[in-house]
Design a protein around this motif. Sequence first.
Motif, PDB file in Angstrom:
ATOM      1  N   TRP A 174      -3.668  -1.781  -3.330  1.00 60.99           N
ATOM      2  CA  TRP A 174      -4.039  -0.528  -3.968  1.00 60.99           C
ATOM      3  C   TRP A 174      -3.703   0.668  -3.077  1.00 60.99           C
ATOM      4  N   ALA A 175      -3.696   1.837  -3.698  1.00 59.86           N
ATOM      5  CA  ALA A 175      -3.759   3.120  -2.999  1.00 59.86           C
ATOM      6  C   ALA A 175      -4.880   3.926  -3.651  1.00 59.86           C
ATOM      7  N   ASP A 176      -5.221   5.049  -3.059  1.00 57.22           N
ATOM      8  CA  ASP A 176      -6.295   5.891  -3.603  1.00 57.22           C
ATOM      9  C   ASP A 176      -6.079   7.306  -3.096  1.00 57.22           C
ATOM     10  N   MET A 177      -6.054   8.269  -4.007  1.00 54.93           N
ATOM     11  CA  MET A 177      -5.921   9.659  -3.589  1.00 54.93           C
ATOM     12  C   MET A 177      -6.562  10.571  -4.623  1.00 54.93           C
ATOM     13  N   ALA A 178      -6.950  11.747  -4.190  1.00 57.85           N
ATOM     14  CA  ALA A 178      -7.532  12.732  -5.107  1.00 57.85           C
ATOM     15  C   ALA A 178      -7.105  14.126  -4.692  1.00 57.85           C
ATOM     16  N   ILE A 228       0.839  -1.200   0.000  1.00 53.93           N
ATOM     17  CA  ILE A 228       0.000   0.000   0.000  1.00 53.93           C
ATOM     18  C   ILE A 228       0.874   1.251   0.000  1.00 53.93           C
ATOM     19  N   ARG A 229       1.919   1.240   0.795  1.00 55.28           N
ATOM     20  CA  ARG A 229       2.823   2.403   0.820  1.00 55.28           C
ATOM     21  C   ARG A 229       3.481   2.601  -0.544  1.00 55.28           C
ATOM     22  N   ALA A 230       3.883   1.511  -1.178  1.00 49.11           N
ATOM     23  CA  ALA A 230       4.497   1.622  -2.502  1.00 49.11           C
ATOM     24  C   ALA A 230       3.492   2.150  -3.527  1.00 49.11           C
ATOM     25  N   ALA A 231       2.257   1.658  -3.450  1.00 49.40           N
ATOM     26  CA  ALA A 231       1.224   2.146  -4.363  1.00 49.40           C
ATOM     27  C   ALA A 231       0.938   3.622  -4.126  1.00 49.40           C
ATOM     28  N   PRO A 256     -11.325  23.021 -18.590  1.00 54.80           N
ATOM     29  CA  PRO A 256     -11.665  24.435 -18.446  1.00 54.80           C
ATOM     30  C   PRO A 256     -10.593  25.230 -17.719  1.00 54.80           C
ATOM     31  N   ALA A 257     -10.500  26.492 -18.064  1.00 57.54           N
ATOM     32  CA  ALA A 257      -9.693  27.445 -17.291  1.00 57.54           C
ATOM     33  C   ALA A 257     -10.591  28.081 -16.239  1.00 57.54           C
ATOM     34  N   GLY A 258     -10.024  28.339 -15.057  1.00 59.42           N
ATOM     35  CA  GLY A 258     -10.764  29.048 -14.019  1.00 59.42           C
ATOM     36  C   GLY A 258     -11.869  28.242 -13.359  1.00 59.42           C
ATOM     37  N   LEU A 259     -11.865  26.910 -13.523  1.00 63.30           N
ATOM     38  CA  LEU A 259     -12.836  26.044 -12.873  1.00 63.30           C
ATOM     39  C   LEU A 259     -12.107  24.823 -12.301  1.00 63.30           C
ATOM     40  N   PRO A 260     -12.653  24.170 -11.274  1.00 57.30           N
ATOM     41  CA  PRO A 260     -11.972  23.035 -10.666  1.00 57.30           C
ATOM     42  C   PRO A 260     -11.805  21.853 -11.631  1.00 57.30           C
ATOM     43  N   ILE A 261     -10.646  21.219 -11.533  1.00 55.01           N
ATOM     44  CA  ILE A 261     -10.351  19.988 -12.275  1.00 55.01           C
ATOM     45  C   ILE A 261     -10.039  18.920 -11.233  1.00 55.01           C
ATOM     46  N   HIS A 262     -10.867  17.909 -11.206  1.00 49.33           N
ATOM     47  CA  HIS A 262     -10.770  16.852 -10.188  1.00 49.33           C
ATOM     48  C   HIS A 262      -9.956  15.677 -10.744  1.00 49.33           C
ATOM     49  N   ILE A 263      -8.913  15.285 -10.013  1.00 47.19           N
ATOM     50  CA  ILE A 263      -8.074  14.154 -10.422  1.00 47.19           C
ATOM     51  C   ILE A 263      -8.089  13.122  -9.297  1.00 47.19           C
ATOM     52  N   ASP A 264      -8.531  11.924  -9.633  1.00 48.52           N
ATOM     53  CA  ASP A 264      -8.640  10.828  -8.666  1.00 48.52           C
ATOM     54  C   ASP A 264      -7.853   9.635  -9.213  1.00 48.52           C
ATOM     55  N   ILE A 265      -6.879   9.158  -8.425  1.00 49.93           N
ATOM     56  CA  ILE A 265      -5.926   8.144  -8.882  1.00 49.93           C
ATOM     57  C   ILE A 265      -5.982   6.940  -7.938  1.00 49.93           C
ATOM     58  N   TRP A 266      -6.068   5.728  -8.515  1.00 51.54           N
ATOM     59  CA  TRP A 266      -6.005   4.520  -7.680  1.00 51.54           C
ATOM     60  C   TRP A 266      -5.103   3.464  -8.349  1.00 51.54           C
ATOM     61  N   PRO A 267      -3.794   3.555  -8.103  1.00 49.83           N
ATOM     62  CA  PRO A 267      -2.857   2.573  -8.664  1.00 49.83           C
ATOM     63  C   PRO A 267      -2.789   1.291  -7.836  1.00 49.83           C
ATOM     64  N   ARG A 268      -2.422   0.193  -8.496  1.00 50.76           N
ATOM     65  CA  ARG A 268      -2.292  -1.119  -7.839  1.00 50.76           C
ATOM     66  C   ARG A 268      -0.853  -1.588  -7.923  1.00 50.76           C
ATOM     67  N   HIS A 269      -0.259  -1.817  -6.763  1.00 45.11           N
ATOM     68  CA  HIS A 269       1.113  -2.294  -6.697  1.00 45.11           C
ATOM     69  C   HIS A 269       1.177  -3.720  -7.245  1.00 45.11           C
ATOM     70  N   GLU A 270       1.984  -3.916  -8.282  1.00 45.49           N
ATOM     71  CA  GLU A 270       1.965  -5.199  -8.975  1.00 45.49           C
ATOM     72  C   GLU A 270       2.449  -6.345  -8.092  1.00 45.49           C
ATOM     73  N   ALA A 271       3.489  -6.135  -7.316  1.00 46.75           N
ATOM     74  CA  ALA A 271       4.082  -7.234  -6.555  1.00 46.75           C
ATOM     75  C   ALA A 271       3.169  -7.738  -5.443  1.00 46.75           C
ATOM     76  N   SER A 272       2.459  -6.840  -4.758  1.00 45.19           N
ATOM     77  CA  SER A 272       1.632  -7.234  -3.613  1.00 45.19           C
ATOM     78  C   SER A 272       0.151  -7.299  -3.929  1.00 45.19           C
ATOM     79  N   ALA A 273      -0.265  -6.741  -5.067  1.00 47.34           N
ATOM     80  CA  ALA A 273      -1.673  -6.646  -5.467  1.00 47.34           C
ATOM     81  C   ALA A 273      -2.459  -5.662  -4.610  1.00 47.34           C
TER      82      ALA A 273
END
Length: 384
Positions: free
Chosen positions: A237-241, A139-142, A218-235
């Motif tokens: 996940w992490a999750d952040m936005a 999880i820390r690696a992800a 858009p310019a001047g408006l919020p852009i939401h980025i949500d990322i959930w990668p999966r660490h290949e060796a341990s299977a």
Amino acid sequence: MRGLLLSGDTERSAALRHEIPIAIIDSLLFAEVDGRQYVLTSHLEADRIKRALPDAELLDYFELGYKELVERGMSFAEAGREIEARAVREIGLEEAIVPGDFPLALGDRLRKDGVALTVDDAVVDLRRRAKTPVELDGIRAAQRAAEAGMTAASELLARALAGADGHLQLDGKPLLAEEVRSTLRAACAEHGAPCPPDVIVASVWQGGGHEPGGGRLPAGLPIHIDIWPRHEASACWADMARTFMVGDPAPEHAGLIAEQASLARSALTQAQAAVRPGITGRELYDAACDLFEGAGYPTQRTAKGDEVDGFQFSLGHGVGLEVHEAPPLGLAGHDALVVGDVLAIEPGLWDRQVGGVTFEDLVLVTENGCELLTRFPYSLTPPG
């Protein structure tokens, strides 16, 4: 005897991957009875499983008669279930707890033999809520990969300029959500934790809910980025936005966006400070709703019908061998947190005019509170 019974493979079953922490694509059976572990597998996996679980007793499909069954004309699936039933008899299992996704056909076959099966997702989930050292490392690696992806995305946005038409421009061309997504996915993959293709790069112009978003940003408006990668060796996940904004908002929107960001950040800080063993996900969620409702925003708790504005989702969820797992931090968050839970906490506010601001962090529940696993700033201005 009574015990736990799991069936499947460790690539698709999080419950099995927790018990057998290696990638196995072929079906196997796992049982635990009176503290003893049993694994039904083939000779192809036996050595690897023995290294992972040195105290487990291994049973073999062929030694229990699989070859003879298929040579007599039994199908692959039928022969597998017959051998699994024989293994359960050999183990001496008369009653078993199974998860809700236990294979129906195998369940029917075992019940035919008189084995009493009880579905108990809570018991199965609780076994893996307190993460193992291998899972925590994964999880820390992800999470480090997620931060690399968010950094790559924010650097791309930091180079963008607000065009006269209200779109973001990069190097004289429109900046597309697909380009941001491709950039962040490449960065995550370079750190050993690839992202799925549907991670979110969205705005009020495109995307909403779990829709990934696409097209011009858009310019001047919020852009939401949500990322959930999966660490290949341990299977694991992490999750952040994070939410970014490039260019100044229109005067009529500036106050609303600033208030969204302030409240979302306050809700995140409040929740992190309250996390501890024994508190429930519902209590954390209710506190966030109290904050947002006190500021005049509707929440999932108060909304009626198809309301979309305000806080219309849960506060978060558990993360581990699944990206969304127990415990829930929302209306269904009845269970108390335990030491070793990993939580994604993601308060946010949405408005149909400007979009939304959400911040999401990952925390580990400790004996005295929680450890923040996410290391990334919260400013709406993308760090370049």
